[in-house]
Design an enzyme around this catalytic site. Structure first.
Site, short mmCIF file in Angstrom:
data_model
loop_
_atom_site.label_atom_id
_atom_site.label_comp_id
_atom_site.label_asym_id
_atom_site.label_seq_id
_atom_site.Cartn_x
_atom_site.Cartn_y
_atom_site.Cartn_z
N SER A 170 0.86 -1.18 0.00
CA SER A 170 0.00 0.00 0.00
C SER A 170 0.89 1.23 0.00
O SER A 170 2.09 1.15 0.33
CB SER A 170 -0.90 0.01 1.24
OG SER A 170 -1.58 1.24 1.38
N ARG A 171 0.32 2.37 -0.37
CA ARG A 171 1.08 3.61 -0.27
C ARG A 171 1.38 3.94 1.18
O ARG A 171 2.31 4.68 1.47
CB ARG A 171 0.31 4.76 -0.92
CG ARG A 171 0.28 4.67 -2.45
CD ARG A 171 -0.57 5.76 -3.05
NE ARG A 171 -1.99 5.59 -2.70
CZ ARG A 171 -2.96 6.38 -3.13
NH1 ARG A 171 -2.66 7.41 -3.92
NH2 ARG A 171 -4.21 6.16 -2.78
N LYS A 199 -12.31 -6.03 -11.38
CA LYS A 199 -13.19 -5.56 -12.43
C LYS A 199 -13.63 -4.12 -12.15
O LYS A 199 -13.72 -3.72 -10.99
CB LYS A 199 -14.37 -6.51 -12.62
CG LYS A 199 -15.28 -6.63 -11.39
CD LYS A 199 -16.30 -5.52 -11.31
CE LYS A 199 -16.86 -5.38 -9.93
NZ LYS A 199 -17.44 -4.03 -9.69
N ASP A 215 -19.02 0.53 -11.60
CA ASP A 215 -19.03 -0.17 -10.32
C ASP A 215 -20.00 -1.35 -10.32
O ASP A 215 -19.66 -2.46 -9.91
CB ASP A 215 -19.41 0.81 -9.21
CG ASP A 215 -18.68 0.52 -7.91
OD1 ASP A 215 -18.54 -0.67 -7.58
OD2 ASP A 215 -18.25 1.46 -7.24
#
Length: 340
Positions: free
Chosen positions: A49-50, A110, A191
């Site tokens: 993760s950042r 997706k 979404d």
């Protein structure tokens, strides 16, 4: 008398295994890792993760041995065979391309990219590198999807003429919510609407006509859509997606001699009724997996495909992902144009 075929899916246990890395420890990654560890032999060995704190917390929660700050260290790790890109939509393309450049196989949440052009770039890069790449259209790998495919191939409902599918989850509007920011992939189509579009494509094949109407939020992100499609064969689809109401998520396939009806949401492990000249039959997923637990199936399928030497899914190819995104792009253009 119609006899229902047995779904053919990759077993959740006992097959080839891979060492997985996760990029983007958000909500979908939480669910994915949980079900993969509970129900399969696949193992996640790294997360990035950042935020170092965020990746460390995710690793502790799921028993993952390595946590990295930033994706570069994870992609450089020789202990990682395949990367699951679970970051927000706008990060799918850059992270997938980085994984491919590092020689890693990749499963991309997706939709695979923000639009068809980005998906084509990912596809071309994966083919050039000779690594496996797959969109995480996880519903395609559920037992029910194989059953539907087998029934259609056997002509159980005759010639398919109409497909329907709906999906909606109500969102509370906020101007600061990324789900309503079209510049980073916000909007109901990318979404939720991608699922009905995929279902229609999986049944009907190539689409040659798209008509869509809908509504947009003040940010111009689409929040409702009703879509009519015509396939190259002349069959029709009636689809809907909504962020203003929660819908049952039902789908159906109507043919000249029968129909296939979902009695529960087609996105999750489901129940079906099959009506044909041979009578009425009922089928239910008996795997014991419910809801997002069904995410596990795509992981074991991918591991099997890699072991077979494949570079893309035989069930939902990169070209399939691109084709669905082309229709999705068209739907969004029409909705936003009509809303001006």
């Amino acid at each position: 008398m119609l006899t229902l075929p047995e779904p053919s899916v990759t077993p959740l246990r006992g097959g080839p295994t891979l060492r997985w890395g996760v990029l983007g420890p958000g909500g979908i990654a939480q669910d994915w890792v949980s079900t993969v560890h509970r129900h399969t032999d696949q193992r996640v060995v790294a997360v990035a993760s950042r935020s170092s704190d965020r990746s460390q917390a995710f690793a502790v929660r799921h028993g993952i041995p390595h946590a990295f700050e930033g994706h570069e260290a994870l992609l450089a790790s020789p202990d990682v065979d395949v990367v699951y890109v679970a970051a927000p939509h706008a990060q799918h393309r850059p992270l997938a391309l980085a994984a491919i450049a590092a020689g890693k196989h990749v499963l991309i949440e997706k939709p695979m990219a923000l639009d068809a052009q980005e998906a084509e770039e990912i596809s071309q890069a994966a083919k050039a590198a000779g690594v496996f790449a797959m969109e995480a259209m996880w519903t395609r790998y559920l037992p029910q999807s194989d059953l539907v495919s087998r029934l259609l191939a056997d002509g159980a409902v005759g010639e398919v003429r109409t497909v329907t599918a709906d999906l909606g989850w109500r969102w509370e509007y906020s101007a600061g919510d990324p789900r309503f920011d079209p510049t980073i992939g916000g909007g109901v189509m990318i979404d939720a609407g991608v699922y009905p579009l995929w279902f229609a494509h999986s049944v009907l094949g190539p689409i040659d006509s798209v008509h869509a109407i809908g509504s947009v939020a003040p940010t111009t992100a689409e929040i409702e859509a009703v879509i009519a499609l015509r396939s190259a064969s002349g069959a029709l689809a009636s689809l809907s997606a909504s962020a203003t109401t929660t819908t049952p998520g039902l789908a159906s396939v109507y043919g000249t001699t029968g129909s296939i009806l979902f009695d529960s949401s087609f996105v999750f492990p489901a129940r079906l009724r099959i009506l044909s000249d041979g009578g009425e039959h009922e089928w239910a997923d008996e795997s014991g997996l419910a809801g997002r637990d069904g995410l596990a199936w795509q992981a074991t399928a991918l591991a099997a495909y890699v072991a077979e030497g494949r570079t893309q899914s035989p069930l939902h190819s990169l070209d399939d992902s691109i084709a669905v995104l082309r229709v999705l792009d068209d739907v969004r253009r029409q909705i936003r144009r009509h809303a001006e």
